[in-house]
Design a protein around this motif. Structure first.
Motif, PDB file in Angstrom:
ATOM      1  N   UNK A  10       0.815  -1.210   0.000  1.00  0.00           N
ATOM      2  CA  UNK A  10       0.000   0.000   0.000  1.00  0.00           C
ATOM      3  C   UNK A  10       0.852   1.265   0.000  1.00  0.00           C
ATOM      4  N   UNK A  11       2.163   1.123  -0.110  1.00  0.00           N
ATOM      5  CA  UNK A  11       3.049   2.286  -0.093  1.00  0.00           C
ATOM      6  C   UNK A  11       2.758   3.186  -1.284  1.00  0.00           C
ATOM      7  N   UNK A  12       2.743   4.458  -1.052  1.00  0.00           N
ATOM      8  CA  UNK A  12       2.490   5.439  -2.090  1.00  0.00           C
ATOM      9  C   UNK A  12       3.575   5.366  -3.169  1.00  0.00           C
ATOM     10  N   UNK A  13       3.166   5.382  -4.426  1.00  0.00           N
ATOM     11  CA  UNK A  13       4.102   5.263  -5.548  1.00  0.00           C
ATOM     12  C   UNK A  13       5.143   6.380  -5.523  1.00  0.00           C
ATOM     13  N   UNK A  14       4.744   7.574  -5.117  1.00  0.00           N
ATOM     14  CA  UNK A  14       5.693   8.689  -5.053  1.00  0.00           C
ATOM     15  C   UNK A  14       6.791   8.420  -4.026  1.00  0.00           C
ATOM     16  N   UNK A  15       6.426   7.838  -2.887  1.00  0.00           N
ATOM     17  CA  UNK A  15       7.406   7.527  -1.854  1.00  0.00           C
ATOM     18  C   UNK A  15       8.377   6.446  -2.323  1.00  0.00           C
ATOM     19  N   UNK A  16       7.875   5.479  -3.056  1.00  0.00           N
ATOM     20  CA  UNK A  16       8.728   4.436  -3.625  1.00  0.00           C
ATOM     21  C   UNK A  16       9.709   5.056  -4.614  1.00  0.00           C
ATOM     22  N   UNK A  17       9.224   5.955  -5.451  1.00  0.00           N
ATOM     23  CA  UNK A  17      10.085   6.616  -6.442  1.00  0.00           C
ATOM     24  C   UNK A  17      11.170   7.438  -5.758  1.00  0.00           C
ATOM     25  N   UNK A  20      13.743   5.059  -4.366  1.00  0.00           N
ATOM     26  CA  UNK A  20      14.498   4.470  -5.479  1.00  0.00           C
ATOM     27  C   UNK A  20      15.522   5.457  -6.029  1.00  0.00           C
ATOM     28  N   UNK A  21      15.146   6.732  -6.145  1.00  0.00           N
ATOM     29  CA  UNK A  21      16.098   7.744  -6.636  1.00  0.00           C
ATOM     30  C   UNK A  21      17.298   7.867  -5.705  1.00  0.00           C
ATOM     31  N   UNK A  24      19.403   4.691  -6.286  1.00  0.00           N
ATOM     32  CA  UNK A  24      20.052   4.731  -7.598  1.00  0.00           C
ATOM     33  C   UNK A  24      21.149   5.795  -7.645  1.00  0.00           C
ATOM     34  N   UNK A  25      20.950   6.896  -6.959  1.00  0.00           N
ATOM     35  CA  UNK A  25      22.007   7.904  -6.874  1.00  0.00           C
ATOM     36  C   UNK A  25      23.238   7.355  -6.172  1.00  0.00           C
ATOM     37  N   UNK A  26      23.010   6.587  -5.135  1.00  0.00           N
ATOM     38  CA  UNK A  26      24.112   5.963  -4.415  1.00  0.00           C
ATOM     39  C   UNK A  26      24.819   4.934  -5.302  1.00  0.00           C
ATOM     40  N   UNK A  27      24.054   4.121  -6.009  1.00  0.00           N
ATOM     41  CA  UNK A  27      24.635   3.125  -6.921  1.00  0.00           C
ATOM     42  C   UNK A  27      25.462   3.824  -8.007  1.00  0.00           C
ATOM     43  N   UNK A  63      10.935   5.267   5.675  1.00  0.00           N
ATOM     44  CA  UNK A  63      10.718   3.911   6.184  1.00  0.00           C
ATOM     45  C   UNK A  63      11.420   2.878   5.307  1.00  0.00           C
ATOM     46  N   UNK A  64      11.285   3.022   3.992  1.00  0.00           N
ATOM     47  CA  UNK A  64      11.927   2.060   3.082  1.00  0.00           C
ATOM     48  C   UNK A  64      13.438   2.109   3.211  1.00  0.00           C
ATOM     49  N   UNK A  65      14.011   3.308   3.258  1.00  0.00           N
ATOM     50  CA  UNK A  65      15.460   3.428   3.373  1.00  0.00           C
ATOM     51  C   UNK A  65      15.960   2.823   4.679  1.00  0.00           C
ATOM     52  N   UNK A  66      15.218   3.012   5.760  1.00  0.00           N
ATOM     53  CA  UNK A  66      15.597   2.396   7.040  1.00  0.00           C
ATOM     54  C   UNK A  66      15.518   0.868   6.954  1.00  0.00           C
TER      55      UNK A  66
END
Length: 77
Positions: A10-17, A20-21, A24-27, A63-66
């Motif tokens: 149910x995570x908001x798509x904007x928060x996932x994006x 992810x950014x 991906x910036x770290x990668x 939350x995702x990053x943690x």
């Protein structure tokens, strides 16, 4: 530690994006500068990014990053 009551479906798509950014910036940075960061430092970089997302009000991304930082620490285990 991941929140056992949180449903990632149910995570908001904007928060996932946003999360992810950050990753991906770290990668990208690691690919451009091999060896610049040790594996054991990656969780802390994600936690720093999570703090910034919190300051910006991006709580889902925080939350995702943690969670991902926790996962990396478990892999080192």
């Amino acid at each position: 530690m991941p929140d056992p009551n949180h449903d990632p479906n149910t995570e908001d798509a904007e928060q996932i994006a946003i999360a992810a950014r950050v990753v991906l910036g770290l990668v990208r940075s690691l690919a451009e500068n091999p060896g610049a960061v040790e594996m054991k430092a990656l969780p802390f970089l994600l936690l720093e990014a999570a703090e910034e997302r919190h300051r910006q009000g991006d709580y889902g991304a925080e939350r995702m990053l943690c969670d991902w930082a926790d996962m990396l620490r478990e892999w080192e285990g």
